[in-house]
Design an enzyme around this catalytic site. Structure first.
Site, PDB file in Angstrom:
ATOM      1  CE  LYS A  22      -1.807   1.734   3.984  1.00 25.09           C
ATOM      2  NZ  LYS A  22      -1.594   3.188   4.167  1.00 25.09           N
ATOM      3  CG  ASN A  23       2.472   2.711   3.519  1.00 26.17           C
ATOM      4  OD1 ASN A  23       1.292   3.015   3.337  1.00 26.17           O
ATOM      5  ND2 ASN A  23       2.990   2.535   4.726  1.00 26.17           N
ATOM      6  CB  CYS A 116      -4.874   6.051  10.532  1.00 20.24           C
ATOM      7  SG  CYS A 116      -5.598   4.668   9.631  1.00 20.24           S
ATOM      8  NE  ARG A 121      -0.134  10.299  10.084  1.00 19.48           N
ATOM      9  CZ  ARG A 121      -0.473   9.220   9.377  1.00 19.48           C
ATOM     10  NH1 ARG A 121      -1.694   8.743   9.456  1.00 19.48           N
ATOM     11  NH2 ARG A 121       0.409   8.617   8.605  1.00 19.48           N
ATOM     12  CG  ASP A 306       2.627   1.345   9.604  1.00 17.67           C
ATOM     13  OD1 ASP A 306       2.617   2.309  10.391  1.00 17.67           O
ATOM     14  OD2 ASP A 306       2.371   1.468   8.401  1.00 17.67           O
ATOM     15  NE  ARG A 397      -7.560   4.555   5.402  1.00 16.65           N
ATOM     16  CZ  ARG A 397      -7.476   5.823   5.766  1.00 16.65           C
ATOM     17  NH1 ARG A 397      -8.115   6.226   6.840  1.00 16.65           N
ATOM     18  NH2 ARG A 397      -6.760   6.662   5.105  1.00 16.65           N
TER      19      ARG A 397
HETATM   20  C1  UD1 Z   1       4.270   6.817   6.508  1.00 14.06           C
HETATM   21  C2  UD1 Z   1       3.387   5.618   6.293  1.00 14.06           C
HETATM   22  C3  UD1 Z   1       2.820   5.128   7.614  1.00 14.06           C
HETATM   23  C4  UD1 Z   1       3.931   4.915   8.618  1.00 14.06           C
HETATM   24  C5  UD1 Z   1       4.828   6.144   8.725  1.00 14.06           C
HETATM   25  C6  UD1 Z   1       6.064   5.932   9.606  1.00 14.06           C
HETATM   26  C7  UD1 Z   1       2.446   6.009   4.092  1.00 14.06           C
HETATM   27  C8  UD1 Z   1       1.217   6.298   3.287  1.00 14.06           C
HETATM   28  N1  UD1 Z   1       2.289   5.984   5.409  1.00 14.06           N
HETATM   29  O1  UD1 Z   1       3.435   7.857   7.017  1.00 14.06           O
HETATM   30  O2  UD1 Z   1       2.142   3.899   7.366  1.00 14.06           O
HETATM   31  O3  UD1 Z   1       3.335   4.656   9.883  1.00 14.06           O
HETATM   32  O4  UD1 Z   1       5.312   6.509   7.422  1.00 14.06           O
HETATM   33  O5  UD1 Z   1       6.830   4.866   9.152  1.00 14.06           O
HETATM   34  O6  UD1 Z   1       3.509   5.748   3.570  1.00 14.06           O
HETATM   35  N2  UD1 Z   1       6.541  14.532  10.810  1.00 14.06           N
HETATM   36  C9  UD1 Z   1       6.649  15.876  11.116  1.00 14.06           C
HETATM   37  N3  UD1 Z   1       6.535  16.792  10.105  1.00 14.06           N
HETATM   38  C10 UD1 Z   1       6.292  16.417   8.802  1.00 14.06           C
HETATM   39  C11 UD1 Z   1       6.186  15.035   8.507  1.00 14.06           C
HETATM   40  C12 UD1 Z   1       6.312  14.115   9.535  1.00 14.06           C
HETATM   41  O7  UD1 Z   1       6.853  16.253  12.273  1.00 14.06           O
HETATM   42  O8  UD1 Z   1       6.210  17.285   7.932  1.00 14.06           O
HETATM   43  C13 UD1 Z   1       6.668  13.514  11.896  1.00 14.06           C
HETATM   44  C14 UD1 Z   1       5.352  12.747  12.118  1.00 14.06           C
HETATM   45  O9  UD1 Z   1       4.489  13.439  12.975  1.00 14.06           O
HETATM   46  C15 UD1 Z   1       5.868  11.457  12.701  1.00 14.06           C
HETATM   47  C16 UD1 Z   1       7.221  11.257  12.017  1.00 14.06           C
HETATM   48  O10 UD1 Z   1       7.582  12.517  11.478  1.00 14.06           O
HETATM   49  O11 UD1 Z   1       6.093  11.615  14.082  1.00 14.06           O
HETATM   50  C17 UD1 Z   1       7.190  10.239  10.886  1.00 14.06           C
HETATM   51  O12 UD1 Z   1       6.164  10.568   9.984  1.00 14.06           O
HETATM   52  P1  UD1 Z   1       6.251  10.207   8.425  1.00 14.06           P
HETATM   53  O13 UD1 Z   1       7.429   9.346   8.176  1.00 14.06           O
HETATM   54  O14 UD1 Z   1       6.116  11.469   7.640  1.00 14.06           O
HETATM   55  O15 UD1 Z   1       4.939   9.353   8.233  1.00 14.06           O
HETATM   56  P2  UD1 Z   1       3.945   9.368   7.018  1.00 14.06           P
HETATM   57  O16 UD1 Z   1       4.676   9.638   5.740  1.00 14.06           O
HETATM   58  O17 UD1 Z   1       2.749  10.201   7.365  1.00 14.06           O
END
Ligand code: UD1
Length: 416
Positions: A22-23, A116, A121, A306, A397
């Site tokens: 999915k990701n 989710c 986030r 995850d 999802r």
């Molecule tokens: C992706 C995955 C999700 C997984 C996560 C962490 C997808 C669609 N989803 O989510 O399944 O749980 O990686 O492995 O690929 N953060 C900030 N600022 C930002 C972006 C992120 O502070 O601009 C923080 C987030 O709050 C979190 C951490 O960075 O604490 C990691 O988030 P991130 O790696 O961005 O997760 P996603 O890409 O949302």
């Protein structure tokens, strides 16, 4: 309203082919807009998040066709760069359209993404990277309006957290910039490598994915491409946790064992017998999992956040005590209260959860996020008596056939 009815206590046995990731598929589908013409993506799982992404592509004017696990996206007819709020709110990775549309059209307008609820986030790192590349980003009434002011140019981008989404957005925007972009502190997840492979197939010059430094030589002419998405390591981890909970012996194919090193090492430490091959993992569990050293979630190659919920479910019906430390998201223990309804002994203090294994009993429980809902299914497979697990919409999802896959392995599970 759907729910799973599960009668626990049956060991699992058999073989499964793991769905596509999915990701990976979501940012790759967003990347198809980069080039005019038809891209062909194989091994796409049938998920509601994928359907929502196809909805966005159609709305942008792309022609989309889905046949089995192959999706064709023809982006020659792309005519818009605005995504309505309703579609953006359906999933988190809709945010990667920002980078992709900036590259292709020099602008994008969309709402904040959904996904989710795991605590805050933010997307500050995404926006900072796009601004550094030369985009003007305005935030108006909950919508993001991005415009390239003239030509966007490659830059050194330092991510203070190795965010998966921010790395993907930066890669997608940087292929459209003139000059070299270096992403320092990049996420190293296998899905980033998969996106790099697709972008390379499109003609992009890009290297380093899978390491903390990615270099993109932007401005190369891009063309449509054909690509096969990698296997879903999180779906695989969930099935392995199900075997850990219910016992039995299962062989998975279509998944790369090196993508799951941290999960496999915890399961082995807990007593599972694991063998890996080229694209395959088999696991046998003759006794309940026993407690292990603390499991701390971390960016790849650390233990994936995850897999935290499904693993916690497996330990809650094992023996001994295990401590979990959730370092990635603030509210990722939504499953704990529901596991407690099944008799689980889990004490939570902030980011730390201490799980003491015991025999669980069936209960009516409700999932409130994708992996948390899957964790309740895992626990129900081991619990005495019948459980009703609702929150199926979250499971759909991210899991293509969770109920039929588990039923094929001998579980008593029905979607009603
Ligand atoms: C992706 C995955 C999700 C997984 C996560 C962490 C997808 C669609 N989803 O989510 O399944 O749980 O990686 O492995 O690929 N953060 C900030 N600022 C930002 C972006 C992120 O502070 O601009 C923080 C987030 O709050 C979190 C951490 O960075 O604490 C990691 O988030 P991130 O790696 O961005 O997760 P996603 O890409 O949302």
């Amino acid at each position: 309203m759907c729910e799973y009815r599960i009668t626990g206590g049956r060991p699992l046995a058999g073989r499964l082919t793991v769905q596509g990731a999915k990701n990976s598929v979501l940012p790759i589908l967003a990347a198809t807009v980069l080039a005019e013409g038809e891209s062909v993506i194989h091994n796409c799982p049938r998920l509601t998040d994928v359907s929502a992404t196809l909805g966005i592509l159609r709305l942008l004017g792309c022609r989309v066709a889905q046949e089995g696990s192959t999706i064709r996206v023809d982006a020659s007819t792309l005519e818009r760069n605005c995504v309505p709020d309703r579609l953006m709110g359906e999933l988190r990775s809709s945010v990667t359209f920002l980078g992709a549309l900036l590259s292709r059209c020099g602008g994008a307008e969309l709402a904040y993404p959904g996904g989710c609820q795991l605590g805050p986030r933010p997307i500050d790192l995404h926006l900072k990277a796009l601004r550094l590349l030369g985009a003007q980003v305005l935030e108006e009434g909950g919508r993001l309006i991005c415009r390239s002011r003239g030509e966007m140019r490659g830059q050194e981008l330092c991510l203070s957290i190795p965010s998966v989404g921010a790395t993907e957005n930066a890669m997608l925007a940087a292929v459209g910039c003139r000059g070299v972009t270096t992403i320092v502190g990049a996420a190293q997840e296998p899905e980033i490598e998969d996106l790099q492979a697709f972008l390379r197939a499109m003609g992009a010059e890009i290297e380093g994915a899978g390491s903390p430094m990615i270099r993109i030589f932007g401005g190369k002419p891009l063309h449509p491409a054909e690509h096969r998405v990698i296997g879903d390591r999180m779906a695989a981890a969930t099935y392995l946790c199900a075997v850990g909970a219910a016992g039995g012996c299962v062989a998975l194919s279509g998944v790369e064992p090196s993508h799951l090193t941290a999960v496999l090492s915890v399961l082995e430490e807990a007593g599972a017998d694991i063998h890996t091959g080229d694209g395959s993992i088999s696991m046998a569990c003759a006794a309940p999992l026993c407690g292990v050293r603390p499991v701390r979630t971390a960016p790849h190659p650390g233990f994936p956040t995850d897999a935290q919920a499904p693993l916690m479910a497996a330990f809650s019906c094992g023996t001994g005590t295990t401590m979990f430390v959730e370092n990635m998201f603030l509210s990722r223990y939504g499953h704990v209260g529901e596991l407690a309804r099944m008799g689980a002994d889990i004490q939570v203090d902030g980011r730390v959860a201490v799980v003491t294994g015991r025999r669980l009993h069936g209960a009516a429980v409700r999932g409130s996020d994708l992996r948390g809902a899957a964790a309740l299914v895992v626990a129900a497979l081991a619990a005495r008596g019948e459980s009703q697990v609702s929150g199926v919409e979250y499971i759909l999802r991210g899991y293509e056939n969770l109920d039929s896959d588990l039923a094929a392995l001998g579980a008593q599970i029905q979607l009603v």
